[in-house]
Design an enzyme around this catalytic site. Structure first.
Site, short mmCIF file in Angstrom:
data_model
loop_
_atom_site.label_atom_id
_atom_site.label_comp_id
_atom_site.label_asym_id
_atom_site.label_seq_id
_atom_site.Cartn_x
_atom_site.Cartn_y
_atom_site.Cartn_z
N ASP A 40 0.84 -1.21 0.00
CA ASP A 40 0.00 0.00 0.00
C ASP A 40 0.87 1.25 0.00
OD1 ASP A 40 -2.31 1.87 1.20
OD2 ASP A 40 -3.22 -0.04 0.65
N HIS A 72 -3.26 6.04 4.00
CA HIS A 72 -4.10 4.87 3.75
C HIS A 72 -3.53 3.60 4.40
CE1 HIS A 72 -5.91 1.73 1.03
NE2 HIS A 72 -6.98 2.50 1.22
N SER A 215 -11.35 -1.06 1.24
CA SER A 215 -9.99 -1.23 1.76
C SER A 215 -10.03 -1.58 3.24
CB SER A 215 -9.17 0.04 1.57
OG SER A 215 -8.77 0.21 0.25
#
Length: 253
Positions: A40, A72, A215
């Site tokens: 990520d 994130h 996610s």
């Protein structure tokens, strides 16, 4: 030289304060630690993640310091850490500014995680660009005995993007607190598991936020997979998937 296609992070990263947590997975005393790679934006160490991180790699800056530059990956790491006390998190940074990156870099990240001891790999990334090598990298990891969780995407569509169409990955969609699919969650027979799509998480600054999107759901399922593997380290990815498809709350030693 022709530019490579960009890929987008799958989640909608919100900054709202705390939301009610979903029912916790049963958390038995683990038999062993399980390494979960987050391919990520990297992970920024925080108080919550102290002692939870193992060495990773930064494919954006080409060094061994995969610090998050977007937020994130850190949120996903905090979700996994909350759900799986046995999990140790391997940050693999493949997305840079704005959560964007290139497909070959993501493939490198998946391969690197597989080669460096990951037992679970979370890929909360979507791309509209067809690239069979992306799905092939996921399938190769599964063939090596690694459970791979993949976010379904947040377009509210039935489209299976590259990576999400991988047969042996655990593709994860999002549901609300009433068990209903969020309107923005992608869906279809290729989605293997649905999980909470609005989860409490920690930001890069350590603030409590709400992580919203598939996610977050995929990270939740990665934590559930880690719990199962902590109790039964020899479980094959297909067996992990089968158990999680039956119930996310059945992890027990």
């Amino acid at each position: 030289m022709k530019s490579l296609p960009l890929i987008l992070v799958a989640a909608v990263c919100a900054v709202a304060v705390a939301v009610a947590a979903p029912a916790a997975l049963s958390k038995p005393a683990p038999a062993t630690h399980v390494t979960v790679a987050i391919v990520d934006t990297g992970v920024t160490p925080s108080k919550q993640l102290a002692g939870k991180l193992v060495p990773g790699w930064d494919f954006i800056d080409n060094d061994a310091t995969p610090t998050d530059g977007y937020g994130h990956g850190t949120e996903l790491a905090s979700i996994i850490a909350s759900e799986c006390s046995a999990c140790r998190i391997m940050p693999v940074r493949v997305l840079g500014q704005g959560g964007l990156g290139q497909i070959p870099t993501v493939i490198q990240g998946i391969q690197w995680a597989a080669a460096h001891g990951a037992k679970v790999i979370n890929v909360s990334i979507t791309t509209p660009f067809s690239n069979p090598d992306f799905s092939a990298a996921i399938e190769a990891a599964v063939s090596e005995g690694i459970t791979v969780t993949v976010a379904a995407g947040n377009q509210g569509a039935t489209t299976a993007y590259p990576g999400t169409a991988t047969p042996d990955a655990i593709v994860v969609g999002s549901i609300d607190s009433n068990g209903q699919r969020f309107s923005w969650s992608n869906y279809g027979p290729w989605v293997k598991v649905v999980a909470p799509g609005a989860l409490p998480a920690r930001s890069m600054a350590g603030r409590l936020v709400s992580a919203v999107g598939t996610s977050a759901s995929a990270a939740y399922v990665a934590g559930a997979a880690g719990n199962l593997l902590a109790c039964s380290p020899t479980l094959a990815p297909a067996a992990v998937a089968q158990r999680l498809e039956a119930s996310l709350t059945s992890a027990s030693c």
